[in-house]
Design a protein around this motif. Structure first.
Motif, PDB file in Angstrom:
ATOM      1  N   HIS A 116      45.174  72.575  68.463  1.00  0.00           N
ATOM      2  CA  HIS A 116      46.130  72.077  68.283  1.00  0.00           C
ATOM      3  C   HIS A 116      47.457  72.938  67.380  1.00  0.00           C
ATOM      4  N   PHE A 117      48.368  72.859  67.718  1.00  0.00           N
ATOM      5  CA  PHE A 117      49.685  73.178  67.325  1.00  0.00           C
ATOM      6  C   PHE A 117      50.427  73.253  67.095  1.00  0.00           C
ATOM      7  N   ALA A 118      50.902  74.157  66.099  1.00  0.00           N
ATOM      8  CA  ALA A 118      52.717  73.536  64.395  1.00  0.00           C
ATOM      9  C   ALA A 118      53.191  74.604  64.725  1.00  0.00           C
ATOM     10  N   TRP A 119      54.701  74.301  64.202  1.00  0.00           N
ATOM     11  CA  TRP A 119      55.252  75.302  63.822  1.00  0.00           C
ATOM     12  C   TRP A 119      54.975  76.191  61.970  1.00  0.00           C
ATOM     13  N   ALA A 120      55.146  77.109  62.095  1.00  0.00           N
ATOM     14  CA  ALA A 120      54.548  77.162  60.851  1.00  0.00           C
ATOM     15  C   ALA A 120      55.259  78.490  59.877  1.00  0.00           C
ATOM     16  N   LEU A 121      54.764  78.452  58.728  1.00  0.00           N
ATOM     17  CA  LEU A 121      55.221  79.560  58.564  1.00  0.00           C
ATOM     18  C   LEU A 121      57.022  80.113  57.903  1.00  0.00           C
ATOM     19  N   ASP A 122      57.417  78.504  57.380  1.00  0.00           N
ATOM     20  CA  ASP A 122      58.853  78.163  57.276  1.00  0.00           C
ATOM     21  C   ASP A 122      59.750  78.429  58.370  1.00  0.00           C
ATOM     22  N   GLY A 123      58.521  77.674  59.445  1.00  0.00           N
ATOM     23  CA  GLY A 123      59.717  77.606  60.999  1.00  0.00           C
ATOM     24  C   GLY A 123      59.613  78.246  61.600  1.00  0.00           C
ATOM     25  N   ARG A 124      59.497  80.212  61.295  1.00  0.00           N
ATOM     26  CA  ARG A 124      59.767  81.628  61.706  1.00  0.00           C
ATOM     27  C   ARG A 124      58.144  81.185  63.133  1.00  0.00           C
ATOM     28  N   ALA A 125      57.659  80.949  63.095  1.00  0.00           N
ATOM     29  CA  ALA A 125      55.939  81.604  64.774  1.00  0.00           C
ATOM     30  C   ALA A 125      55.759  79.560  64.579  1.00  0.00           C
ATOM     31  N   VAL A 126      55.396  79.503  65.275  1.00  0.00           N
ATOM     32  CA  VAL A 126      53.981  78.666  66.622  1.00  0.00           C
ATOM     33  C   VAL A 126      52.685  79.385  65.520  1.00  0.00           C
ATOM     34  N   ALA A 127      51.882  78.472  65.592  1.00  0.00           N
ATOM     35  CA  ALA A 127      50.964  78.724  65.354  1.00  0.00           C
ATOM     36  C   ALA A 127      49.250  77.531  66.320  1.00  0.00           C
ATOM     37  N   ASP A 128      48.662  77.834  65.950  1.00  0.00           N
ATOM     38  CA  ASP A 128      47.598  77.503  66.971  1.00  0.00           C
ATOM     39  C   ASP A 128      46.152  78.119  66.248  1.00  0.00           C
ATOM     40  N   ILE A 129      45.773  76.679  66.493  1.00  0.00           N
ATOM     41  CA  ILE A 129      43.985  76.691  66.738  1.00  0.00           C
ATOM     42  C   ILE A 129      43.243  76.050  67.764  1.00  0.00           C
ATOM     43  N   TRP A 130      42.032  76.833  68.335  1.00  0.00           N
ATOM     44  CA  TRP A 130      41.791  76.297  69.534  1.00  0.00           C
ATOM     45  C   TRP A 130      40.289  76.355  69.364  1.00  0.00           C
ATOM     46  N   ILE A 131      39.443  75.122  69.421  1.00  0.00           N
ATOM     47  CA  ILE A 131      37.939  75.271  68.844  1.00  0.00           C
ATOM     48  C   ILE A 131      37.373  74.195  70.602  1.00  0.00           C
ATOM     49  N   THR A 132      36.873  75.728  70.816  1.00  0.00           N
ATOM     50  CA  THR A 132      35.081  75.137  72.128  1.00  0.00           C
ATOM     51  C   THR A 132      34.486  76.194  71.637  1.00  0.00           C
ATOM     52  N   PRO A 133      33.052  74.785  71.953  1.00  0.00           N
ATOM     53  CA  PRO A 133      32.936  73.221  72.361  1.00  0.00           C
ATOM     54  C   PRO A 133      33.874  72.567  70.849  1.00  0.00           C
ATOM     55  N   SER A 134      34.669  71.723  71.454  1.00  0.00           N
ATOM     56  CA  SER A 134      34.796  70.097  70.045  1.00  0.00           C
ATOM     57  C   SER A 134      33.878  69.916  69.422  1.00  0.00           C
ATOM     58  N   ARG A 135      34.605  69.448  67.927  1.00  0.00           N
ATOM     59  CA  ARG A 135      33.477  69.326  66.888  1.00  0.00           C
ATOM     60  C   ARG A 135      32.844  68.004  67.591  1.00  0.00           C
TER      61      ARG A 135
END
Length: 184
Positions: free
Chosen positions: A62-81
């Motif tokens: 999962h990717f998103a713009w972050a920190l007031d649009g000053r960053a790109v954040a992501d979370i990967w999960i493996t194995p998936s939920r």
């Protein structure tokens, strides 16, 4: 404002963390990451030193713009939920990427809480790719590479380069957009 309830605190943190878009002055710099914004299903493969697949599972990213649009954040999960009951408790990884205009590249930090592992990278865009080179003093140079990025998918690989220049692929992700839920 004092927040003592865990759910309320999580909502505040999520609201502060995620942004709807990059800041206008950073939109061009972050354009290599724009196609990644959103959620992805993963087919994950791990490899041994000889290039043989040792394990496969499903994952999510999962990717998103972050920190007031000053960053790109992501979370990967493996194995998936969805497959943890059968594939075991793996890792949830968090990455924060910022653009450093003086350096002309991205500074990226990945954290894997299961093993308390932190890696820092310098990221540079290429033609339809993004390469992140580790800055950690490991026995091999670690490189994470996004390729073939499009609306419906991308590929990612984790590779190590030894002092002699030989490259060993350690992990590959094949990412696809999840199917939209039906509107019945």
């Amino acid at each position: 404002m004092q927040i003592t309830d865990g759910v309320a605190a999580a909502r505040v943190l999520a609201g502060l963390m995620v942004s709807e878009e990059p800041r206008p002055e950073l939109a061009d710099a972050f354009s290599p990451f724009a196609p990644l914004i959103g959620s992805w299903d993963l087919d994950v493969s791990w490899y041994d030193d000889d290039g043989n697949v040792t394990r496969q599972t499903k994952g999510e990213w999962h990717f998103a713009w972050a920190l007031d649009g000053r960053a790109v954040a992501d979370i990967w999960i493996t194995p998936s939920r969805a497959v943890r009951a059968t594939d075991g408790d793996g890792e949830w990884g968090l990455t924060i990427r910022i653009h450093d205009p003086e350096f002309g590249a991205f500074r990226s930090t990945w954290m894997g809480p299961k093993h308390a592992f932190v890696m820092t990278f310098i990221g540079t865009p290429g033609e339809n790719s993004i390469t992140l080179d580790s800055r950690e003093p490991l026995s091999a140079k670690t490189r994470w590479i996004f390729t073939d990025t499009g609306e419906t998918g991308f590929r990612w690989r984790n590779e190590d380069e030894d002092a002699d220049g030989s490259i060993t692929v350690r992990q590959r992700f094949v990412a696809t957009r999840p199917a939209a839920p039906s509107q019945t």
